[in-house]
Motif scaffolding. Sequence first.
Motif, PDB file in Angstrom:
ATOM      1  N   ALA A  97      36.027  -5.439  10.887  1.00  0.00           N
ATOM      2  CA  ALA A  97      36.646  -6.557  11.600  1.00  0.00           C
ATOM      3  C   ALA A  97      37.691  -6.038  12.589  1.00  0.00           C
ATOM      4  O   ALA A  97      38.499  -5.162  12.258  1.00  0.00           O
ATOM      5  N   GLY A  98      37.658  -6.553  13.785  1.00  0.00           N
ATOM      6  CA  GLY A  98      38.600  -6.135  14.811  1.00  0.00           C
ATOM      7  C   GLY A  98      38.115  -5.004  15.681  1.00  0.00           C
ATOM      8  O   GLY A  98      38.799  -4.627  16.646  1.00  0.00           O
ATOM      9  N   GLU A  99      36.941  -4.453  15.386  1.00  0.00           N
ATOM     10  CA  GLU A  99      36.393  -3.385  16.230  1.00  0.00           C
ATOM     11  C   GLU A  99      36.130  -3.938  17.635  1.00  0.00           C
ATOM     12  O   GLU A  99      35.463  -4.953  17.807  1.00  0.00           O
ATOM     13  N   PRO A 100      36.684  -3.309  18.659  1.00  0.00           N
ATOM     14  CA  PRO A 100      36.518  -3.862  20.013  1.00  0.00           C
ATOM     15  C   PRO A 100      35.162  -3.505  20.603  1.00  0.00           C
ATOM     16  O   PRO A 100      34.515  -2.535  20.179  1.00  0.00           O
ATOM     17  N   PRO A 101      34.722  -4.267  21.596  1.00  0.00           N
ATOM     18  CA  PRO A 101      33.550  -3.852  22.371  1.00  0.00           C
ATOM     19  C   PRO A 101      33.832  -2.512  23.048  1.00  0.00           C
ATOM     20  O   PRO A 101      34.987  -2.128  23.235  1.00  0.00           O
ATOM     21  N   ALA A 102      32.765  -1.815  23.409  1.00  0.00           N
ATOM     22  CA  ALA A 102      32.914  -0.498  24.027  1.00  0.00           C
ATOM     23  C   ALA A 102      32.448  -0.531  25.475  1.00  0.00           C
ATOM     24  O   ALA A 102      31.469  -1.204  25.805  1.00  0.00           O
ATOM     25  N   THR A 103      33.145   0.194  26.330  1.00  0.00           N
ATOM     26  CA  THR A 103      32.653   0.395  27.692  1.00  0.00           C
ATOM     27  C   THR A 103      31.722   1.604  27.704  1.00  0.00           C
ATOM     28  O   THR A 103      31.785   2.485  26.832  1.00  0.00           O
ATOM     29  N   LEU A 104      30.864   1.664  28.704  1.00  0.00           N
ATOM     30  CA  LEU A 104      30.026   2.843  28.863  1.00  0.00           C
ATOM     31  C   LEU A 104      30.891   4.071  29.115  1.00  0.00           C
ATOM     32  O   LEU A 104      30.579   5.164  28.643  1.00  0.00           O
ATOM     33  N   ASP A 105      31.987   3.889  29.816  1.00  0.00           N
ATOM     34  CA  ASP A 105      32.920   4.989  30.071  1.00  0.00           C
ATOM     35  C   ASP A 105      33.415   5.592  28.760  1.00  0.00           C
ATOM     36  O   ASP A 105      33.393   6.821  28.576  1.00  0.00           O
ATOM     37  N   ALA A 106      33.838   4.753  27.820  1.00  0.00           N
ATOM     38  CA  ALA A 106      34.365   5.247  26.545  1.00  0.00           C
ATOM     39  C   ALA A 106      33.294   5.952  25.734  1.00  0.00           C
ATOM     40  O   ALA A 106      33.538   7.006  25.121  1.00  0.00           O
ATOM     41  N   VAL A 107      32.091   5.383  25.710  1.00  0.00           N
ATOM     42  CA  VAL A 107      30.998   5.989  24.955  1.00  0.00           C
ATOM     43  C   VAL A 107      30.595   7.326  25.577  1.00  0.00           C
ATOM     44  O   VAL A 107      30.352   8.308  24.864  1.00  0.00           O
ATOM     45  N   ALA A 108      30.528   7.381  26.891  1.00  0.00           N
ATOM     46  CA  ALA A 108      30.178   8.631  27.555  1.00  0.00           C
ATOM     47  C   ALA A 108      31.192   9.723  27.246  1.00  0.00           C
ATOM     48  O   ALA A 108      30.821  10.862  26.944  1.00  0.00           O
ATOM     49  N   ARG A 109      32.467   9.375  27.305  1.00  0.00           N
ATOM     50  CA  ARG A 109      33.494  10.378  27.031  1.00  0.00           C
ATOM     51  C   ARG A 109      33.438  10.844  25.572  1.00  0.00           C
ATOM     52  O   ARG A 109      33.660  12.023  25.271  1.00  0.00           O
ATOM     53  N   HIS A 110      33.140   9.921  24.674  1.00  0.00           N
ATOM     54  CA  HIS A 110      32.972  10.286  23.260  1.00  0.00           C
ATOM     55  C   HIS A 110      31.801  11.264  23.100  1.00  0.00           C
ATOM     56  O   HIS A 110      31.923  12.277  22.399  1.00  0.00           O
ATOM     57  N   CYS A 111      30.679  10.974  23.738  1.00  0.00           N
ATOM     58  CA  CYS A 111      29.513  11.842  23.627  1.00  0.00           C
ATOM     59  C   CYS A 111      29.769  13.206  24.261  1.00  0.00           C
ATOM     60  O   CYS A 111      29.413  14.250  23.687  1.00  0.00           O
ATOM     61  N   LEU A 112      30.393  13.212  25.424  1.00  0.00           N
ATOM     62  CA  LEU A 112      30.664  14.479  26.084  1.00  0.00           C
ATOM     63  C   LEU A 112      31.633  15.339  25.279  1.00  0.00           C
ATOM     64  O   LEU A 112      31.457  16.561  25.172  1.00  0.00           O
ATOM     65  N   ALA A 113      32.643  14.708  24.693  1.00  0.00           N
ATOM     66  CA  ALA A 113      33.625  15.460  23.907  1.00  0.00           C
ATOM     67  C   ALA A 113      33.000  16.082  22.669  1.00  0.00           C
ATOM     68  O   ALA A 113      33.442  17.138  22.203  1.00  0.00           O
ATOM     69  N   ASN A 114      31.968  15.425  22.134  1.00  0.00           N
ATOM     70  CA  ASN A 114      31.338  15.899  20.896  1.00  0.00           C
ATOM     71  C   ASN A 114      29.986  16.576  21.125  1.00  0.00           C
ATOM     72  O   ASN A 114      29.304  16.931  20.174  1.00  0.00           O
ATOM     73  N   ARG A 115      29.616  16.728  22.394  1.00  0.00           N
ATOM     74  CA  ARG A 115      28.341  17.345  22.766  1.00  0.00           C
ATOM     75  C   ARG A 115      27.159  16.576  22.185  1.00  0.00           C
ATOM     76  O   ARG A 115      26.189  17.180  21.695  1.00  0.00           O
ATOM     77  N   PHE A 116      27.245  15.277  22.234  1.00  0.00           N
ATOM     78  CA  PHE A 116      26.138  14.407  21.846  1.00  0.00           C
ATOM     79  C   PHE A 116      25.321  14.052  23.085  1.00  0.00           C
ATOM     80  O   PHE A 116      25.842  14.013  24.198  1.00  0.00           O
ATOM     81  N   ASP A 117      24.059  13.753  22.867  1.00  0.00           N
ATOM     82  CA  ASP A 117      23.197  13.272  23.945  1.00  0.00           C
ATOM     83  C   ASP A 117      23.112  11.750  23.875  1.00  0.00           C
ATOM     84  O   ASP A 117      23.307  11.149  22.811  1.00  0.00           O
ATOM     85  N   LEU A 118      22.772  11.130  25.012  1.00  0.00           N
ATOM     86  CA  LEU A 118      22.798   9.673  25.086  1.00  0.00           C
ATOM     87  C   LEU A 118      21.583   9.140  25.835  1.00  0.00           C
ATOM     88  O   LEU A 118      21.204   9.658  26.883  1.00  0.00           O
ATOM     89  N   ASN A 119      20.996   8.106  25.266  1.00  0.00           N
ATOM     90  CA  ASN A 119      19.963   7.302  25.929  1.00  0.00           C
ATOM     91  C   ASN A 119      20.595   5.959  26.267  1.00  0.00           C
ATOM     92  O   ASN A 119      20.919   5.184  25.382  1.00  0.00           O
ATOM     93  N   ILE A 120      20.796   5.711  27.550  1.00  0.00           N
ATOM     94  CA  ILE A 120      21.403   4.456  28.000  1.00  0.00           C
ATOM     95  C   ILE A 120      20.292   3.485  28.372  1.00  0.00           C
ATOM     96  O   ILE A 120      19.583   3.691  29.367  1.00  0.00           O
ATOM     97  N   GLU A 121      20.128   2.432  27.579  1.00  0.00           N
ATOM     98  CA  GLU A 121      19.197   1.388  27.966  1.00  0.00           C
ATOM     99  C   GLU A 121      19.902   0.430  28.922  1.00  0.00           C
ATOM    100  O   GLU A 121      20.939  -0.143  28.583  1.00  0.00           O
ATOM    101  N   ILE A 122      19.332   0.263  30.102  1.00  0.00           N
ATOM    102  CA  ILE A 122      19.872  -0.691  31.071  1.00  0.00           C
ATOM    103  C   ILE A 122      19.434  -2.076  30.630  1.00  0.00           C
ATOM    104  O   ILE A 122      18.261  -2.398  30.619  1.00  0.00           O
TER     105      ILE A 122
END
Length: 252
Positions: A97-122
């Motif tokens: 409860a209280g978890e905010p929505p995420a921006t693509l910017d935040a998710v991208a930075r999280h993935c880049l910082a952790n060396r994760f790969d991402l599939n962005i569905e438009i």
Amino acid sequence: MKPAPADLPHWPYPRWIAHRGAGQLAPENTLAAFRLGAQHGYRMFECDAKLSADGVLFLLHDDTLERTTSGQGLGGALPWAALSRLDAGGWHSRTHAGEPPATLDAVARHCLANRFDLNIEIKPSPGLAYVTGEAVGREALRLWAGASGAPPLLSSFEPEALAGARQTAPALPRGLLLETLCEGWLDTALGLGCVAVICDHEHWTAEAMARARQAGLRTLAYTVNEPADVARLEAWGIDGIITDAVDRLSPV
């Protein structure tokens, strides 16, 4: 027997992809879901991106807000300032409860910082397929500029969205999402310059997968949650498996 590979493009992504972050174990499309998926060993994630009313790319699967947030109405009709104040976790469990929505910017930075790969569905709001594709392509180029890992894989069910992404980010890999292998699916993917076709796992056949590979396309399947389905797809040479079952299907 797996079909012999054709001259396929380089594929830098892991086979296992966590659907919307961590499938159903955490509120989908939130950073909490990404963190939980990583705890289960996943290193590639899928998410849904759409435009807010003031042009911010944020994560939401549905057109409307009711199912996965405390908001109401079309998600794309609100500015980010209003969307950012919504609760995107309470619908799932009290823990989130209280978890905010995420921006693509935040998710991208999280993935880049952790060396994760991402599939962005438009995932455009109605009538905004092309401009959303353009925005995702433009933002992905900005966010991954200078990154040493694999670029994001951009995908969509809407060819117009993929065309928009191709306009602003022609070098980024694209995947055509399909509910079924409808007539002309292969020509559509090739015409959009895609590197992959991503279909509901129930509709892949060995023959269709072989056709895609002979055309130089990679193949992915969603949403694969049972070991028997994994075994069937792997026998046919699947390149990517998108799953909700991050706690039951090990990516190792």
